[in-house]
Structures are given as structure tokens and as C-alpha cells.
Design an enzyme around this catalytic site. Structure first.
Site, short mmCIF file in Angstrom:
data_model
loop_
_atom_site.label_atom_id
_atom_site.label_comp_id
_atom_site.label_asym_id
_atom_site.label_seq_id
_atom_site.Cartn_x
_atom_site.Cartn_y
_atom_site.Cartn_z
N ASP A 214 0.75 -1.13 0.01
CA ASP A 214 0.02 -0.03 -0.23
C ASP A 214 0.88 1.23 0.01
OD1 ASP A 214 -3.21 0.83 0.63
OD2 ASP A 214 -1.69 2.24 1.61
N ASN A 222 -2.42 12.97 -3.40
CA ASN A 222 -3.47 13.32 -4.23
C ASN A 222 -4.13 14.79 -3.78
OD1 ASN A 222 -3.90 11.52 -6.15
ND2 ASN A 222 -5.37 10.14 -5.26
N HIS A 227 -4.67 14.64 -8.94
CA HIS A 227 -4.87 13.18 -9.14
C HIS A 227 -3.81 12.83 -10.19
CE1 HIS A 227 -8.33 12.22 -6.87
NE2 HIS A 227 -8.90 13.30 -7.23
N ASP A 231 -1.53 9.51 -10.31
CA ASP A 231 -1.27 8.57 -11.46
C ASP A 231 -0.07 8.23 -11.71
OD1 ASP A 231 -4.21 8.21 -11.55
OD2 ASP A 231 -4.54 9.48 -13.27
N GLU A 257 -4.83 2.35 -4.32
CA GLU A 257 -3.40 2.41 -4.20
C GLU A 257 -2.71 1.23 -3.67
OE1 GLU A 257 -4.88 4.46 -0.32
OE2 GLU A 257 -5.51 4.04 -2.62
#
Length: 351
Positions: A214, A222, A227, A231, A257
């Protein structure tokens, strides 16, 4: 004779019809060798297949003394007759005196004993402009002639066409199993692969490790950078994970994630080593997004079948508990399920 040649091509027609109905590459390779054995007197045979990068070949299917080399990989640049045929991609190569040829080379692999075969017939498997592999047939002096070369050349072309069609379908199927952002397997493909891995290891009385990963503070990242930056972090983490996988290991984007790594034939020690290597690599890697240097760390939890869980659901739960423990202990670390106290009934979910 003309009659014998007609019978041979009739046999090829039957095989061609059977090839068109096959859906798996190994089925095509097996049928190719079985058909060759019926057409010519063999002492050994093998189907070698070139990889997508065209840098090596693998002895995928074999018969006779060549069986000991099944699964072996050889660089395409090495001096073997198989490599030569793949590089040249020419018409079938017929040598009736392998040992006496001016280019003395092993046929399949470098450590192959000399004089294993007197005669060699090597037939490229060509589809369109690419050579996919080759059918390597070995026998005694005089075992092969020009007529056999022609018939097997037709058969090889049919097999190559079948292999090419299957490869194309496999690519389309693979794309459907991939996460669009990271290129890793998606959750559905992960579930299927974990089920298959359980079956294989159970049959072989082996072991299986599962690592869940994780990205730490991903929501904050974020919210801070947007965002698109998130990514970029997901793609970056996926690449780092892929760089540390062994052959046979499988990684997937588990959701959000979170990533999952299946490690067949692996115990606790191997799982810990991989988890630590991935953790350190992510921490040390430099990720710059639109001029901003992003600091990325990950937490990992590992569990081993059958010790930490007897089935898929139990193993996933054990790995998730270990991941939660790693995050609770301060993040940027790996934890083992076996090092945790027994699960409480009110186990908190991973955050």
C-alpha cells in the site's frame, strides 16, 4: 515416388485441419512433433520458440534425447543450429552429416554432448515476416531427404499460422486482464492467478507467498499535488515492483493504491527479502512530477500458504493483517503475518 508424396501431403492436410481447431500453444507444439514422428524416422525432436524481444529462444517441447533440454533458454546470438535457423529464417535446413559440417555447432544448447545426431532437419516456423520458432528434427544418416523437407515445411507453415492466431488471441485476452493505468494485472486476473497458483502448489506440495503493498499517505499526496500526480505515483510504483519480480511471480493492482504480489514456491524468507527490496527501491527512487520531487514510501504485509492461511480468503486476510500492522507501526516497513498475535474478532480493516 509420386504416390508416396501424395500420401504424405494427404497426411499433412489432416494435420492442418487438426491444427486449426487447437486453442493452446502447447497443443500445437505437441501435435507438430507427433506428426513429424509419423512422417520421418526420428531419434529426437524439439520445438524451439523465440521470445517477443527476439533475444533468446526456449526449448518448449521435445522428444527422445532432446527431452533433457526442455525449458532451457539460449541467447539468440549463441552458436547453435537452432539459433542459426532462427536468425536466418530461411527455408528448411537439411544436414546429413552434422559432425562433418564445416560449422561444428551443438544443435539445441551449448552444453549438449557432441555427436548426438548424425542428421539434422531444421524447419523454421514462419508467420508473415516473423520467425516464431523452429522444428528441430534429429536422426541417423539418411533419415531425411528433400521430399521430407518439403512436406515438413508445409506442416511447419500451418503450425506457425496456428501459433500466430493463438498468440494474437492471447494478447487480446491479456489486455482485458490488465489495469489500464499501471499495466499490471487487474483484480479479476489476480483472483484467477491466485486460484491457479494454489492449485499448482497444492499438487506439488509446495508453498506460496502473498505480499500486499500500500502506498503511504496516498490521499494526502493526491490532495496536495492533484490526481495526475497520484497516477504518476501509481505507475512509478508498479514499475518498481515489476523490476523486482522473478520469473513466475505475478503482480497486480489490487485496488486504489494497493498492489498484490503472488510468489509461487516461496516461503517466509523469500517473501521478506522481496518485500524489503521493493520497499527500499521505492523509497530510494526519484520521482519528479511537473518539477516537484515526490517522496514515496510503501508499507507491505506478507503471508505464506499454508502456514498463515489454508485457502485464498484466509491467506488474503493474513496478508492484510500484516499490512495493517506495518502501517500502524509507522509505515514504510514490511511485516509478516506469522509475527502477529492471533487475530481478534474485531480486526480493523486496512486504511
Amino acid at each position: 515416388s509420386r504416390e508416396e508424396l501424395g500420401q504424405e501431403f494427404k497426411a499433412v492436410y489432416v494435420v492442418s485441419r487438426d491444427l486449426a481447431a487447437l486453442t493452446e500453444r502447447d497443443e500445437v507444439r505437441r501435435l507438430l512433433i507427433r506428426s513429424a514422428r509419423q512422417l520421418v524416422p526420428l531419434e529426437a525432436a524439439a520445438v524451439v520458440m523465440e521470445d517477443e524481444a527476439e533475444t533468446r529462444y526456449v526449448v518448449e517441447e521435445a522428444h527422445g534425447w532432446a527431452r533433457e533440454f526442455e525449458g532451457r533458454e539460449v541467447a539468440i546470438t549463441e552458436r547453435t543450429w537452432a539459433a542459426w535457423v532462427l536468425r536466418s529464417g530461411e527455408d528448411p535446413c537439411l544436414l546429413d552429416n552434422v559432425a562433418g559440417h564445416q560449422d561444428r555447432m551443438p544443435i539445441l544448447v551449448l552444453d549438449e554432448a557432441s555427436s548426438r545426431a548424425e542428421s539434422l532437419l531444421a524447419v523454421p516456423l514462419k508467420a508473415s515476416t516473423r520467425t516464431l520458432g523452429a522444428l528441430m528434427l534429429m536422426g541417423r544418416r539418411g533419415a531425411f531427404d528433400a521430399a521430407a523437407s518439403r512436406v515438413l515445411g508445409v506442416l511447419a507453415n500451418q503450425a506457425a499460422a496456428a501459433l500466430s492466431t493463438i498468440q494474437m488471441k492471447d494478447r487480446i485476452k491479456d489486455l482485458a486482464m490488465r489495469d489500464g493505468l499501471t499495466g499490471l494485472y487487474n483484480r479479476r486476473a489476480f483472483d484467477d492467478e491466485l486460484r491457479r497458483a494454489f492449485g499448482r502448489e497444492d499438487r506439488q506440495h509446495g508453498r506460496l507467498a502473498l505480499v500486499l503493498l500500500d502506498i503511504d499517505h496516498f490521499k494526502k499526496l493526491n490532495d496536495t499535488f492533484g490526481h495526475p500526480a497520484g497516477d504518476a505515483v501509481l505507475r512509478h510504483t508498479a514499475r518498481v515492483v515489476e523490476q523486482h519480480l522473478r520469473r513466475g511471480d505475478q503482480a497486480a493492482r489490487f485496488g486504489g493504491e494497493e498492489f498484490a504480489i503472488i510468489l509461487p514456491g516461496t516461503g517466509e524468507g523469500g517473501a521478506v527479502r522481496l518485500a524489503e527490496r521493493v520497499r527500499e527501491a521505492v523509497e530510494k527512487a526519484q520521482l519528479v512530477f511537473e518539477g516537484a520531487r515526490l517522496s514515496v514510501t510503501v508499507s507491505l504485509g506478507a503471508a505464506v500458504w499454508p502456514d498463515d492461511g489454508k485457502d485464498q480468503e484466509a491467506l488474503l486476510t493474513a496478508a492484510d493483517r500484516a499490512l495493517y500492522a506495518a502501517k500502524q507501526a509507522g509505515r514504510n516497513r514490511a511485516a509478516l503475518a506469522s509475527g502477529l498475535p492471533p487475530a481478534a474478532s474485531s480486526f480493523a480493516p486496512t486504511i
